[in-house]
Every structure is written in C-alpha cells, then in structure tokens.
Design a protein around this motif. Structure first.
Motif, short mmCIF file in Angstrom:
data_model
loop_
_atom_site.label_atom_id
_atom_site.label_comp_id
_atom_site.label_asym_id
_atom_site.label_seq_id
_atom_site.Cartn_x
_atom_site.Cartn_y
_atom_site.Cartn_z
N LEU A 107 -23.75 -24.07 -43.86
CA LEU A 107 -23.43 -23.67 -43.93
C LEU A 107 -22.88 -22.01 -43.98
CD1 LEU A 107 -25.32 -24.93 -47.31
CD2 LEU A 107 -22.83 -25.04 -47.16
N GLY A 108 -21.17 -22.04 -43.97
CA GLY A 108 -21.15 -20.29 -43.77
C GLY A 108 -20.67 -20.00 -41.96
N GLU A 130 -14.57 -23.53 -43.43
CA GLU A 130 -17.13 -23.22 -42.97
C GLU A 130 -16.51 -23.88 -44.10
OE1 GLU A 130 -17.60 -19.33 -45.65
OE2 GLU A 130 -16.47 -18.92 -44.01
N THR A 144 -9.43 -27.41 -49.27
CA THR A 144 -10.31 -27.94 -49.35
C THR A 144 -10.99 -29.81 -49.12
OG1 THR A 144 -10.71 -28.79 -51.65
CG2 THR A 144 -11.63 -26.47 -51.11
N GLN A 181 -19.61 -25.45 -47.26
CA GLN A 181 -19.23 -24.76 -48.69
C GLN A 181 -20.15 -25.34 -49.50
OE1 GLN A 181 -15.69 -22.96 -50.07
NE2 GLN A 181 -16.24 -21.37 -48.06
N PRO A 227 -23.61 -29.16 -47.52
CA PRO A 227 -22.95 -28.57 -48.12
C PRO A 227 -22.12 -30.00 -48.39
CG PRO A 227 -22.95 -28.80 -46.00
CD PRO A 227 -24.73 -28.94 -46.24
N THR A 250 -10.82 -20.74 -45.08
CA THR A 250 -11.04 -19.62 -45.75
C THR A 250 -10.21 -18.61 -45.07
OG1 THR A 250 -12.61 -19.45 -43.94
CG2 THR A 250 -13.68 -19.47 -46.31
#
Length: 161
Positions: free
Chosen positions: A146-147, A158, A81, A160, A67, A73
C-alpha cells in the motif's frame, strides 16, 4: 591524410550511421507491435483436441488492510483506477491495457501488476524507458505494498484501499 584513409573513414561513418538507423527502427517496431512471442506459445491446439480448462486468475486473499485497487496519483491520467479483482493488471498505451496511459515515455505493454498469495508484484515487460519504484529501476518482479509509488514514464501509480 591519404585518399585510402579518408575513404575508409567515410565507409566506417556510413556503417555506424546505418547501424544507428536500424537500431532506431527496431526500437520503434518493438514499441508499436510488442515483444515477439516464442513459436511454442503461438501454436494452436490440434483440430479435434479437447479444449483446455479455463483457468481463473489468482485472487488475492481478502483481508483487512489489503489493497483493493491501483490508482494513478500523478500524471496526465491522474485519477484513473483499476480494481485488483481483475488481476493481473496490464499498464501501457495499448488498447488491451487495464490502465491506459497517455504518456510518450510509456510502451504499448509497459508493466504488469499481479498477485502471488497475499503479496502484490510489479513487473516491467521489457519496456524501453523502464519501470521505477522510487528512483530505482526494476529488472525483475518486485513486491509492492500500500502506498508504494511506481513510476512509469511521467506517471506515478500506487496501490490503495
């Protein structure tokens, strides 16, 4: 019911009411001003002592599929971010947070995302409402990939690429 019993019930009721009020004030104070720092960490270095060397934050190993940032999200700050290069990342309502969340259920210093080797961890910083991975409240630093959806208040974040 005798007068003595009625008087004792009134005194017990007032005592319970005051305990509730003081507990509410304590929660509000800790949410506004953060957790107490132990005296050993607050002491300044002695005058004339050499400055301690500056330590750089641990960098995550750069490899394919790792990541690069954490993103909001879902929630009122959707799209916000923070780059993982600046780890550890503080999340909360405070001005020092890398990701500031406008959510009534988020503490001033709510959670932190940090790296250890090539793994990423999320840690709850003693928040009132907790930090969740999926529907499970975390109580210690927990590995995320990730995710993986991390819920803080009504906001979902999350990792990314």
């Amino acid at each position: 019911m005798s007068e003595l019993t009625f008087f004792l019930i009134r005194i017990a009721y007032l005592a319970i009411l005051w305990i509730f009020v003081l507990a509410a004030i304590s929660v509000i104070r800790s949410d506004m001003f953060g957790a107490r720092v132990p005296e050993a960490q607050r002491t300044a270095r002695a005058p004339g002592a050499p400055k301690p060397p500056k330590q750089k934050p641990a960098k995550a190993a750069k490899r394919r599929g790792s990541p690069t940032h954490v993103a909001v999200t879902q929630g009122s700050n959707s799209g916000a971010t923070a780059s993982l290069d600046k780890a550890p990342i503080l999340i909360g309502r405070g001005t020092d947070a890398a990701i500031r969340l406008d959510d009534d259920y988020v503490s001033t210093r709510h959670a932190r995302i940090a790296a250890s080797g090539d793994q990423w961890f999320v840690e709850d910083l003693g928040s009132t409402n907790g930090t969740y991975i999926g529907s499970v409240r975390i109580t210690q630093p927990t590995t995320i990939t990730l995710g993986t959806q991390v819920r803080i208040g009504k906001t979902i974040l999350e990792l990314q690429k």
